[in-house]
Design an enzyme around this catalytic site. Structure first.
Site, PDB file in Angstrom:
ATOM      1  N   HIS A  24      97.616 -20.417 -10.303  1.00 44.86           N
ATOM      2  CA  HIS A  24      97.993 -20.596  -8.896  1.00 44.86           C
ATOM      3  C   HIS A  24      97.946 -22.080  -8.505  1.00 44.86           C
ATOM      4  CE1 HIS A  24      98.050 -19.526  -4.517  1.00 44.86           C
ATOM      5  NE2 HIS A  24      97.364 -20.659  -4.431  1.00 44.86           N
ATOM      6  N   GLU A  25      96.853 -22.734  -8.805  1.00 41.55           N
ATOM      7  CA  GLU A  25      96.701 -24.128  -8.360  1.00 41.55           C
ATOM      8  C   GLU A  25      97.695 -25.056  -9.058  1.00 41.55           C
ATOM      9  OE1 GLU A  25      94.985 -24.813  -5.795  1.00 41.55           O
ATOM     10  OE2 GLU A  25      94.052 -22.842  -5.653  1.00 41.55           O
ATOM     11  N   HIS A  29     100.725 -25.362  -7.055  1.00 41.66           N
ATOM     12  CA  HIS A  29     100.638 -26.382  -5.994  1.00 41.66           C
ATOM     13  C   HIS A  29     100.845 -27.779  -6.568  1.00 41.66           C
ATOM     14  CE1 HIS A  29      99.542 -23.618  -2.911  1.00 41.66           C
ATOM     15  NE2 HIS A  29      98.315 -23.375  -3.337  1.00 41.66           N
ATOM     16  N   HIS A  81     102.493 -21.660  -0.562  1.00 43.37           N
ATOM     17  CA  HIS A  81     102.102 -20.254  -0.646  1.00 43.37           C
ATOM     18  C   HIS A  81     103.284 -19.331  -0.364  1.00 43.37           C
ATOM     19  CE1 HIS A  81      97.619 -21.340   0.033  1.00 43.37           C
ATOM     20  NE2 HIS A  81      97.894 -21.168  -1.252  1.00 43.37           N
TER      21      HIS A  81
END
Lengths: 192, 126
Positions: free
Chosen positions: A125-126, A129, A135
């Protein structure tokens, strides 16, 4: 999928990115291998490559575990709550809450601890980013903001793939086999 | 804390409470009420971009909180009630990424359409 305002991304000259771990964390090879797997998931679908380096100062992406206030204005809050955060390109900072019970391997869904958090799931997930994705409201996507404890979600969903390929294009070797529906493996009642 | 597998976490950690667990006590709150703890919930929503920067948070369930809740519920595919119903509270206390959902006041997480698949299909058809 969503992008950060201004759609920041790593420049064309930066397709081969390096990453390094905070040397103060003294991470084991097993923990480092979790991040390698997480990076692989993104490189599979894009032209981006990720190579680990021991030069923390010069690395494009800097990974570290921290507790509480660690100097970036975004203090961690202890067990559960906020698990990690990362900055949009080309910043490269990737911080994880050192207070969490990070499960490195095994089947986290079978954990008896209601604080067990799957490290690879959060890492995937990170990294999204770090590469420029914000998101997503798509529950099955990696970029959905929350993840219950005792949950493993590491497969990119089609929403994630569409987003990252909008930013960087597709890996010529990618065969388009991203999952289109629920991809997470989770336990019942995995909520914290 | 690193654990090589799912069975290696000591039992002591099982009882650990999260900072956000206190939000469970706010379940059922709605506009017009004044309840201890709502100011902390407003800080939560401010942190994740749903309320603009301000230092004056009260325990009043005001319009700013209602608006934040509605946007949050839309982003997380919940029923948009503007109230702290059980489903919304359960979502709020769930562990999550620290990156804001709304950056610089721009919310793009959910366009408000109820079916993202149809949105994608529409795009493809063009």
């Amino acid at each position: 999928y969503t992008l950060f305002p201004g759609e920041p991304r790593w420049p064309q000259s930066k397709r081969d990115l390096t990453y390094a771990f905070n040397p103060d964390n003294n991470l084991s090879d097993e923990v480092k291998s979790v991040f390698a797997r997480a990076f692989d998931r993104w490189s599979t679908v894009t032209p981006l490559t990720f190579t680990v380096t021991t030069s923390a100062n010069s690395a494009d992406i800097k990974i570290g575990f921290y507790n509480g206030d660690h100097g970036d204005g975004e203090p961690f809050d202890g067990v559960l709550g906020t698990l990690a955060h990362a900055f949009s390109p080309p910043n490269g900072r990737f911080h994880l809450d050192g207070a969490e019970s990070w499960v490195v391997s095994g089947d986290v869904t079978k954990s008896t601890s209601n604080t067990a958090v799957d490290l690879e799931s959060v890492a995937v997930h990170e990294i999204g980013h770090l590469l420029g994705l914000g998101h997503s409201s798509v529950v099955e996507s990696i970029m959905y903001p929350s993840i219950s404890s005792r949950t493993k979600k590491v497969e990119l969903a089609s929403d994630d793939v569409e987003g990252i390929q909008y930013l960087y294009g597709a890996n010529p070797s990618y065969n388009g086999s991203a999952t289109t529906s629920a991809s997470r493996e989770t336990s019942d009642g995995g909520e914290a | 804390h690193f654990f090589p597998n799912e069975t290696s976490i000591p039992p002591l950690l099982n009882s650990t409470q999260c900072n956000w667990d206190s939000f469970r006590n706010l379940s059922g709150c709605h506009a017009g009420e004044k309840v201890d703890g709502l100011s902390n919930l407003k800080k939560y929503f401010q942190y994740f971009g749903y309320i603009n920067n301000t230092s004056n948070f009260t325990d009043d369930f005001d319009e700013a909180l209602k608006s934040a809740l509605e946007t949050y519920q839309k982003n997380f595919n919940l029923n948009v009630t503007g109230e702290l119903d059980d489903f919304t509270v359960q979502q709020i206390v769930r562990p999550r990424c620290g990156v804001a959902d709304i950056v610089n006041g721009t919310s793009t997480m959910n366009s408000g359409k109820s079916n993202t698949s149809s949105t994608r299909f529409h795009t493809v058809s063009h």
